[in-house]
Design a protein around this motif. Structure first.
Motif, mmCIF file in Angstrom:
data_model
loop_
_atom_site.group_PDB
_atom_site.id
_atom_site.type_symbol
_atom_site.label_atom_id
_atom_site.label_comp_id
_atom_site.label_asym_id
_atom_site.label_seq_id
_atom_site.Cartn_x
_atom_site.Cartn_y
_atom_site.Cartn_z
ATOM 1 N N ALA A 184 0.702 -1.179 0.292
ATOM 2 C CA ALA A 184 0.015 -0.037 0.028
ATOM 3 C C ALA A 184 0.890 1.200 0.103
ATOM 4 C CB ALA A 184 -0.838 -0.115 1.454
ATOM 5 N N PHE A 185 2.041 1.227 0.671
ATOM 6 C CA PHE A 185 2.913 2.427 0.658
ATOM 7 C C PHE A 185 4.203 2.281 0.096
ATOM 8 C CE2 PHE A 185 0.483 1.588 4.626
ATOM 9 C CZ PHE A 185 -0.453 2.516 4.677
ATOM 10 N N TYR A 186 4.713 1.129 -0.493
ATOM 11 C CA TYR A 186 5.966 1.072 -1.070
ATOM 12 C C TYR A 186 5.925 0.300 -2.311
ATOM 13 C CZ TYR A 186 7.277 2.292 3.817
ATOM 14 O OH TYR A 186 7.239 2.866 4.979
ATOM 15 N N PHE A 187 6.762 0.980 -3.350
ATOM 16 C CA PHE A 187 6.720 0.376 -4.595
ATOM 17 C C PHE A 187 5.277 0.035 -5.403
ATOM 18 C CE2 PHE A 187 9.928 -1.838 -1.359
ATOM 19 C CZ PHE A 187 11.045 -1.116 -1.849
ATOM 20 N N GLY A 188 5.534 -0.608 -6.387
ATOM 21 C CA GLY A 188 4.168 -0.731 -7.025
ATOM 22 C C GLY A 188 3.871 0.206 -8.284
ATOM 23 N N GLY A 189 2.809 0.099 -8.903
ATOM 24 C CA GLY A 189 2.490 0.965 -9.983
ATOM 25 C C GLY A 189 1.345 1.845 -9.876
ATOM 26 N N ARG A 190 0.923 2.672 -10.694
ATOM 27 C CA ARG A 190 0.086 3.909 -10.346
ATOM 28 C C ARG A 190 -1.195 3.394 -9.828
ATOM 29 N NH1 ARG A 190 0.787 8.852 -12.413
ATOM 30 N NH2 ARG A 190 2.300 8.187 -14.101
ATOM 31 N N PHE A 191 -1.787 2.331 -10.555
ATOM 32 C CA PHE A 191 -3.253 1.921 -10.167
ATOM 33 C C PHE A 191 -3.289 0.587 -9.678
ATOM 34 C CE2 PHE A 191 -4.166 5.422 -13.234
ATOM 35 C CZ PHE A 191 -4.624 6.554 -11.865
ATOM 36 N N ASP A 193 4.856 9.222 -5.686
ATOM 37 C CA ASP A 193 3.404 9.556 -5.251
ATOM 38 C C ASP A 193 2.371 8.313 -5.701
ATOM 39 O OD1 ASP A 193 3.840 11.957 -4.274
ATOM 40 O OD2 ASP A 193 3.341 12.942 -6.337
ATOM 41 N N TYR A 194 2.956 7.066 -6.224
ATOM 42 C CA TYR A 194 2.005 6.154 -6.461
ATOM 43 C C TYR A 194 1.377 5.527 -5.334
ATOM 44 C CZ TYR A 194 3.917 5.892 -11.143
ATOM 45 O OH TYR A 194 4.081 5.982 -12.505
ATOM 46 N N PRO A 195 1.774 5.888 -3.927
ATOM 47 C CA PRO A 195 0.683 5.031 -2.836
ATOM 48 C C PRO A 195 -0.379 5.788 -2.879
ATOM 49 C CG PRO A 195 3.214 5.108 -2.261
ATOM 50 C CD PRO A 195 3.215 5.842 -3.501
ATOM 51 N N GLN A 196 -0.258 7.452 -3.242
ATOM 52 C CA GLN A 196 -1.550 8.199 -3.170
ATOM 53 C C GLN A 196 -2.187 7.839 -4.451
ATOM 54 O OE1 GLN A 196 1.693 9.874 -2.534
ATOM 55 N NE2 GLN A 196 1.097 9.274 -0.336
ATOM 56 N N THR A 197 -1.600 7.689 -5.576
ATOM 57 C CA THR A 197 -2.548 7.431 -6.827
ATOM 58 C C THR A 197 -3.243 6.146 -6.648
ATOM 59 O OG1 THR A 197 -0.475 6.418 -8.183
ATOM 60 C CG2 THR A 197 -1.129 8.826 -8.299
ATOM 61 N N ARG A 198 -2.622 5.039 -6.202
ATOM 62 C CA ARG A 198 -3.131 3.923 -5.845
ATOM 63 C C ARG A 198 -4.428 4.161 -4.937
ATOM 64 N NH1 ARG A 198 2.072 1.740 -5.854
ATOM 65 N NH2 ARG A 198 2.518 1.988 -3.564
ATOM 66 N N ASP A 199 -4.497 4.827 -3.903
ATOM 67 C CA ASP A 199 -5.307 4.886 -2.840
ATOM 68 C C ASP A 199 -6.782 5.827 -3.745
ATOM 69 O OD1 ASP A 199 -6.706 5.188 -0.415
ATOM 70 O OD2 ASP A 199 -6.276 7.443 -0.515
ATOM 71 N N TRP A 200 -6.271 6.582 -4.639
ATOM 72 C CA TRP A 200 -7.360 7.463 -5.635
ATOM 73 C C TRP A 200 -8.068 6.285 -6.339
ATOM 74 C CZ3 TRP A 200 -9.692 12.086 -5.803
ATOM 75 C CH2 TRP A 200 -9.239 13.051 -5.145
#
Length: 224
Positions: free
Chosen positions: A45-52, A138-145
């Protein structure tokens, strides 16, 4: 404003777009992966990963595609690859492409997605181009959105579509496996292009050249 948490309610009506059955799509993926298979592993949720990507807070299979080979290659391989500053080409590290392939896909059915293409589309969701242009920090925030948009467009939204950050003339999309009635994509029958082969690397360099990039040379003495 863009990095603030999502609002409690939708500010406007999300824009619906339809990817018609038969739409050509292109995917850069790990060579061992089924070209049309969704990624079932949630990102942190907070590290690594893609935009969505999915996360433990919203689990779903996801799959990113480009609407041209250039968009697919740029979004995966040129992410955060800086220009050297001397006018020379960017060098793509070999570890970033040697175990990847590009596959030719087509939509097997009409796919209804949320459009993030315009300022009006984004404003209806309480957002601006930050959502589709911001970089990985900022991807943790874009994943949340992304999770918030999914929750408020259930059950119809099968994915999101937006302008490619690295090839703005083209579109990219993420598709979800928990919406719709069956497999959304299918191979066209054309064989994947394996970037780990000499022929595949030549093809890749042909795509990279207009973007002032090329694959890094193989180290002397390396045979694999």
């Amino acid at each position: 404003m863009p990095k603030q948490p999502p609002p409690d309610v939708l500010p406007g009506e999300p824009t619906r777009a339809v990817l018609r059955a038969g739409t050509p799509l292109f995917r850069v993926h790990s060579s061992h992966r089924d070209p049309a298979a969704y990624n079932s592993s949630p990102s942190h949720a907070f590290y690594f990963g893609g935009r969505f990507d999915s996360t433990p807070y919203d689990r779903y299979g996801y799959l990113y595609v480009g609407f041209s080979p250039g968009a697919a290659v740029c979004e995966v391989l040129l992410r955060s690859l800086a220009f050297p500053g001397d006018g020379g080409a960017r060098l793509l590290p070999r570890k970033s492409f040697e175990r990847r392939s590009l596959s030719f896909l087509t939509s097997a059915e009409d796919i209804e997605v949320v459009s993030l293409m315009s300022g009006a589309d984004l404003s209806a969701l309480g957002q601006d181009p930050w959502l589709v242009h911001t970089e990985g920090e900022d991807y943790p925030q874009t994943r949340d959105w992304g999770h918030w948009i999914r929750a408020r467009t259930k059950p119809w939204a099968q994915g999101l579509v937006w302008p490619s950050k690295r090839e703005p003339a083209e579109r990219v999309a993420v598709l979800f496996d928990d919406r719709g009635h069956g497999p959304a994509l299918e191979p066209t029958g054309a064989p994947p292009i394996d970037f780990g082969t000499a022929e595949g690397e030549r093809w890749l360099n042909g795509v990279l050249t207009p973007y002032l990039a090329r694959t890094a040379p193989r180290l002397p003495g390396r045979d694999d």
